[in-house]
Design a protein around this motif. Structure first.
Motif, PDB file in Angstrom:
ATOM      1  N   VAL A 112     -23.665   9.063  23.218  1.00 63.92           N
ATOM      2  CA  VAL A 112     -22.932   9.191  21.952  1.00 63.92           C
ATOM      3  C   VAL A 112     -21.516   8.641  22.033  1.00 63.92           C
ATOM      4  O   VAL A 112     -20.858   8.503  21.001  1.00 63.92           O
ATOM      5  N   TYR A 113     -21.015   8.346  23.244  1.00 63.05           N
ATOM      6  CA  TYR A 113     -19.700   7.740  23.485  1.00 63.05           C
ATOM      7  C   TYR A 113     -18.578   8.759  23.263  1.00 63.05           C
ATOM      8  O   TYR A 113     -18.497   9.415  22.227  1.00 63.05           O
ATOM      9  N   THR A 114     -17.715   8.851  24.248  1.00 65.30           N
ATOM     10  CA  THR A 114     -16.663   9.873  24.213  1.00 65.30           C
ATOM     11  C   THR A 114     -15.700   9.691  23.042  1.00 65.30           C
ATOM     12  O   THR A 114     -15.118  10.658  22.563  1.00 65.30           O
ATOM     13  N   GLY A 115     -15.523   8.443  22.575  1.00 67.47           N
ATOM     14  CA  GLY A 115     -14.600   8.213  21.471  1.00 67.47           C
ATOM     15  C   GLY A 115     -15.233   8.311  20.100  1.00 67.47           C
ATOM     16  O   GLY A 115     -14.582   8.034  19.089  1.00 67.47           O
ATOM     17  N   ASN A 116     -16.487   8.712  20.023  1.00 67.75           N
ATOM     18  CA  ASN A 116     -17.213   8.793  18.756  1.00 67.75           C
ATOM     19  C   ASN A 116     -16.958  10.151  18.102  1.00 67.75           C
ATOM     20  O   ASN A 116     -17.310  11.191  18.656  1.00 67.75           O
ATOM     21  N   ASN A 117     -16.379  10.136  16.912  1.00 62.88           N
ATOM     22  CA  ASN A 117     -16.126  11.390  16.196  1.00 62.88           C
ATOM     23  C   ASN A 117     -17.075  11.605  15.023  1.00 62.88           C
ATOM     24  O   ASN A 117     -16.855  12.482  14.189  1.00 62.88           O
ATOM     25  N   GLN A 118     -18.152  10.789  14.964  1.00 62.99           N
ATOM     26  CA  GLN A 118     -19.119  10.918  13.864  1.00 62.99           C
ATOM     27  C   GLN A 118     -20.282  11.811  14.290  1.00 62.99           C
ATOM     28  O   GLN A 118     -21.444  11.412  14.279  1.00 62.99           O
ATOM     29  N   VAL A 119     -19.935  13.034  14.633  1.00 61.46           N
ATOM     30  CA  VAL A 119     -20.953  13.970  15.133  1.00 61.46           C
ATOM     31  C   VAL A 119     -21.990  14.270  14.061  1.00 61.46           C
ATOM     32  O   VAL A 119     -23.195  14.379  14.354  1.00 61.46           O
ATOM     33  N   ASP A 120     -21.555  14.406  12.816  1.00 62.21           N
ATOM     34  CA  ASP A 120     -22.474  14.772  11.740  1.00 62.21           C
ATOM     35  C   ASP A 120     -23.608  13.756  11.596  1.00 62.21           C
ATOM     36  O   ASP A 120     -24.755  14.135  11.330  1.00 62.21           O
ATOM     37  N   PHE A 133     -37.464  17.039  22.426  1.00 63.90           N
ATOM     38  CA  PHE A 133     -36.454  17.021  23.482  1.00 63.90           C
ATOM     39  C   PHE A 133     -35.367  16.018  23.096  1.00 63.90           C
ATOM     40  O   PHE A 133     -35.655  14.955  22.556  1.00 63.90           O
ATOM     41  N   VAL A 134     -34.133  16.368  23.409  1.00 67.10           N
ATOM     42  CA  VAL A 134     -33.000  15.497  23.118  1.00 67.10           C
ATOM     43  C   VAL A 134     -32.115  15.447  24.353  1.00 67.10           C
ATOM     44  O   VAL A 134     -31.797  16.473  24.948  1.00 67.10           O
ATOM     45  N   ALA A 135     -31.703  14.237  24.735  1.00 66.67           N
ATOM     46  CA  ALA A 135     -30.739  14.043  25.813  1.00 66.67           C
ATOM     47  C   ALA A 135     -29.509  13.358  25.220  1.00 66.67           C
ATOM     48  O   ALA A 135     -29.624  12.268  24.655  1.00 66.67           O
ATOM     49  N   LEU A 136     -28.355  14.012  25.331  1.00 69.85           N
ATOM     50  CA  LEU A 136     -27.110  13.459  24.809  1.00 69.85           C
ATOM     51  C   LEU A 136     -26.135  13.260  25.960  1.00 69.85           C
ATOM     52  O   LEU A 136     -25.932  14.161  26.778  1.00 69.85           O
ATOM     53  N   ILE A 137     -25.520  12.103  25.991  1.00 66.87           N
ATOM     54  CA  ILE A 137     -24.665  11.693  27.101  1.00 66.87           C
ATOM     55  C   ILE A 137     -23.262  11.409  26.569  1.00 66.87           C
ATOM     56  O   ILE A 137     -23.095  10.924  25.449  1.00 66.87           O
ATOM     57  N   GLU A 138     -22.263  11.708  27.405  1.00 66.50           N
ATOM     58  CA  GLU A 138     -20.849  11.509  27.083  1.00 66.50           C
ATOM     59  C   GLU A 138     -20.388  12.413  25.942  1.00 66.50           C
ATOM     60  O   GLU A 138     -19.522  12.031  25.143  1.00 66.50           O
ATOM     61  N   ILE A 139     -20.953  13.608  25.856  1.00 70.42           N
ATOM     62  CA  ILE A 139     -20.437  14.555  24.873  1.00 70.42           C
ATOM     63  C   ILE A 139     -19.102  15.100  25.363  1.00 70.42           C
ATOM     64  O   ILE A 139     -18.825  15.148  26.565  1.00 70.42           O
ATOM     65  N   TRP A 162     -17.940  17.442  32.739  1.00 71.18           N
ATOM     66  CA  TRP A 162     -17.047  16.945  33.768  1.00 71.18           C
ATOM     67  C   TRP A 162     -15.668  16.739  33.146  1.00 71.18           C
ATOM     68  O   TRP A 162     -15.411  15.750  32.475  1.00 71.18           O
ATOM     69  N   GLY A 163     -14.770  17.719  33.347  1.00 68.38           N
ATOM     70  CA  GLY A 163     -13.405  17.593  32.870  1.00 68.38           C
ATOM     71  C   GLY A 163     -13.253  17.553  31.364  1.00 68.38           C
ATOM     72  O   GLY A 163     -12.302  16.970  30.857  1.00 68.38           O
ATOM     73  N   GLY A 164     -14.159  18.162  30.627  1.00 67.10           N
ATOM     74  CA  GLY A 164     -14.055  18.193  29.177  1.00 67.10           C
ATOM     75  C   GLY A 164     -14.547  16.941  28.489  1.00 67.10           C
ATOM     76  O   GLY A 164     -14.643  16.889  27.264  1.00 67.10           O
ATOM     77  N   ARG A 165     -14.859  15.915  29.267  1.00 66.45           N
ATOM     78  CA  ARG A 165     -15.400  14.677  28.720  1.00 66.45           C
ATOM     79  C   ARG A 165     -16.578  14.247  29.595  1.00 66.45           C
ATOM     80  O   ARG A 165     -16.807  14.794  30.650  1.00 66.45           O
ATOM     81  N   TYR A 166     -17.314  13.275  29.131  1.00 66.23           N
ATOM     82  CA  TYR A 166     -18.463  12.783  29.897  1.00 66.23           C
ATOM     83  C   TYR A 166     -19.465  13.892  30.211  1.00 66.23           C
ATOM     84  O   TYR A 166     -20.047  13.921  31.281  1.00 66.23           O
ATOM     85  N   GLY A 167     -19.612  14.819  29.279  1.00 64.62           N
ATOM     86  CA  GLY A 167     -20.624  15.842  29.459  1.00 64.62           C
ATOM     87  C   GLY A 167     -22.010  15.316  29.149  1.00 64.62           C
ATOM     88  O   GLY A 167     -22.186  14.236  28.577  1.00 64.62           O
ATOM     89  N   PRO A 240     -45.379  17.015  35.691  1.00 63.63           N
ATOM     90  CA  PRO A 240     -45.090  15.700  35.109  1.00 63.63           C
ATOM     91  C   PRO A 240     -43.607  15.605  34.738  1.00 63.63           C
ATOM     92  O   PRO A 240     -42.961  16.617  34.448  1.00 63.63           O
ATOM     93  N   MET A 241     -43.083  14.386  34.746  1.00 62.81           N
ATOM     94  CA  MET A 241     -41.640  14.207  34.561  1.00 62.81           C
ATOM     95  C   MET A 241     -41.341  13.140  33.514  1.00 62.81           C
ATOM     96  O   MET A 241     -41.924  12.059  33.521  1.00 62.81           O
ATOM     97  N   LEU A 242     -40.437  13.485  32.622  1.00 65.76           N
ATOM     98  CA  LEU A 242     -39.876  12.563  31.644  1.00 65.76           C
ATOM     99  C   LEU A 242     -38.429  12.295  32.040  1.00 65.76           C
ATOM    100  O   LEU A 242     -37.621  13.225  32.128  1.00 65.76           O
ATOM    101  N   VAL A 243     -38.098  11.033  32.295  1.00 62.91           N
ATOM    102  CA  VAL A 243     -36.741  10.633  32.672  1.00 62.91           C
ATOM    103  C   VAL A 243     -36.190   9.745  31.560  1.00 62.91           C
ATOM    104  O   VAL A 243     -36.860   8.816  31.112  1.00 62.91           O
ATOM    105  N   MET A 244     -34.978  10.049  31.112  1.00 64.60           N
ATOM    106  CA  MET A 244     -34.396   9.262  30.016  1.00 64.60           C
ATOM    107  C   MET A 244     -32.882   9.269  30.114  1.00 64.60           C
ATOM    108  O   MET A 244     -32.282  10.183  30.676  1.00 64.60           O
ATOM    109  N   GLY A 245     -32.284   8.216  29.569  1.00 62.15           N
ATOM    110  CA  GLY A 245     -30.834   8.168  29.547  1.00 62.15           C
ATOM    111  C   GLY A 245     -30.291   6.762  29.650  1.00 62.15           C
ATOM    112  O   GLY A 245     -31.016   5.766  29.562  1.00 62.15           O
ATOM    113  N   ASP A 246     -28.987   6.719  29.856  1.00 65.36           N
ATOM    114  CA  ASP A 246     -28.260   5.467  30.027  1.00 65.36           C
ATOM    115  C   ASP A 246     -28.243   5.153  31.517  1.00 65.36           C
ATOM    116  O   ASP A 246     -27.529   5.760  32.294  1.00 65.36           O
ATOM    117  N   MET A 247     -29.028   4.151  31.908  1.00 63.09           N
ATOM    118  CA  MET A 247     -29.192   3.811  33.319  1.00 63.09           C
ATOM    119  C   MET A 247     -28.121   2.842  33.818  1.00 63.09           C
ATOM    120  O   MET A 247     -27.963   2.644  35.019  1.00 63.09           O
TER     121      MET A 247
END
Length: 327
Positions: A112-120, A133-139, A162-167, A240-247
């Motif tokens: 979702v990018y740390t600088g993105n404020n369009q959460v809605d 299932f939902v995986a969100l990165i850089e919250i 991690w430090g309030g960013r990059y969650g 079984p395993m589902l792997v997803m994300g920004d590689m």
């Protein structure tokens, strides 16, 4: 007689010769960058070059069109060789999918990018997709309250900050089982979550190795991919395993191929054309760095790329199901 001979000779600096030299130079550039990625394990800059195979294919296509138009036969066939070479790697000639089982699951992954404020916009799109299932990165910390609004459909979650960013956070409709240890650093936000679905246990693994923008982060990313592959292999018999994300790498990088080989996971490839997932704001640089992988026991049905939600990444979606494993 001499004057006729002089008139018959073409000047060395004719416009046609300039065109020929320019096209040969373009051919050499495409040749070098196309080959450079094969040595990507040795230098981080060469690994970066391996990720732009789609651009090299388009460059070779343009070269062939110009050479054919200007009747440069040798350059045309040289360009055709580059076109075929890159095309074999870019296009998926054996897309895979399985017939849907009675129960189909849907997964969404988004950096979702740390600088993105369009959460809605992101929250509304997730509700529209009705995933399991939902995986969100850089919250960031600011996203946490807004994501609480999804508790009515995703009562279970596992999060690391991690430090309030990059969650990073995994949201699930299905309850967690006993959770193993997290992957530690392993990139900026790799989060495993084991859940109990109606078809049995499932390990959902969110991954986000560092972006290889310099030699240090390139080493971090490569080590993270090795750690994630080791985790996947160690848990192969558990569920079984589902792997997803920004590689932060594409299928053309040698580290991607190493990851697939070491993890024994299956890349999800359901279409002939490659997907674009990053960056949203520069189509000339589009590359696929966001991925899904499935272990044995799971089968892909279809995957897609979502709309621009204010991030520098497009979100990705996958429909999959449990399948019987061959003995």
């Amino acid at each position: 007689m001499a004057s006729q001979h002089n008139r018959a000779r073409r000047p060395i600096l004719s416009w046609r010769n300039v065109e020929r030299v320019a096209l040969i130079f373009l051919w050499l550039v495409i040749l070098v960058v196309s080959a450079a990625g094969y040595w990507g394990r040795d230098e981080w800059q060469l690994d970066i070059l391996s990720n732009f195979k789609m651009q090299y294919y388009l460059g070779a296509l343009i070269l062939c069109v110009i050479a054919a138009w200007r009747s440069f036969r040798v350059i045309f066939f040289l360009g055709l060789a580059l076109l075929l070479w890159n095309g074999v790697e870019v296009f998926n000639f054996a897309p895979q999918s399985v017939d849907p089982e009675p129960r189909v699951y849907r997964a969404i992954s988004a950096n979702v990018y740390t600088g993105n404020n369009q959460v809605d916009r992101t929250v509304a799109w997730i509700r529209q997709q009705e995933p399991d299932f939902v995986a969100l990165i850089e919250i960031t910390a600011e996203w946490e309250d807004d994501l609480d609004a999804l508790e009515d459909i995703f009562p279970y979650q596992r999060k690391q900050m991690w430090g309030g960013r990059y969650g990073a956070i995994v949201l699930s409709k299905y309850p967690p089982t006993a959770q193993g240890a997290a992957l530690g650093y392993a990139g900026v936000g790799s989060v495993p979550m084991e859940v109990m679905t109606p078809d049995g246990p499932l390990i959902v693994l969110l991954i986000h190795p560092l972006s290889p923008t310099n030699e240090r982060s390139w080493n971090y990313r490569s080590n993270a991919l090795a750690s994630i592959a080791e985790f996947a292999q160690a848990n192969a018999d558990r569920a079984p395993m589902l792997v997803m994300g920004d590689m932060n790498t594409t299928p053309w990088s040698p580290f991607y191929r190493d990851f697939v080989s070491q993890s024994e996971l299956h890349p999800v490839v359901t279409s002939f054309l490659p997907r674009r997932t990053w960056p949203t704001r520069n189509p000339l640089l589009w590359i696929p760095i966001d991925h899904f992988f499935l272990s044995n026991g799971l089968g892909p049905i279809t995957q897609w790329t979502g709309p621009d939600l204010g991030s520098d990444h497009y979100p990705i979606g996958l429909d999959f199901c449990f399948v019987a494993q061959s003995k």
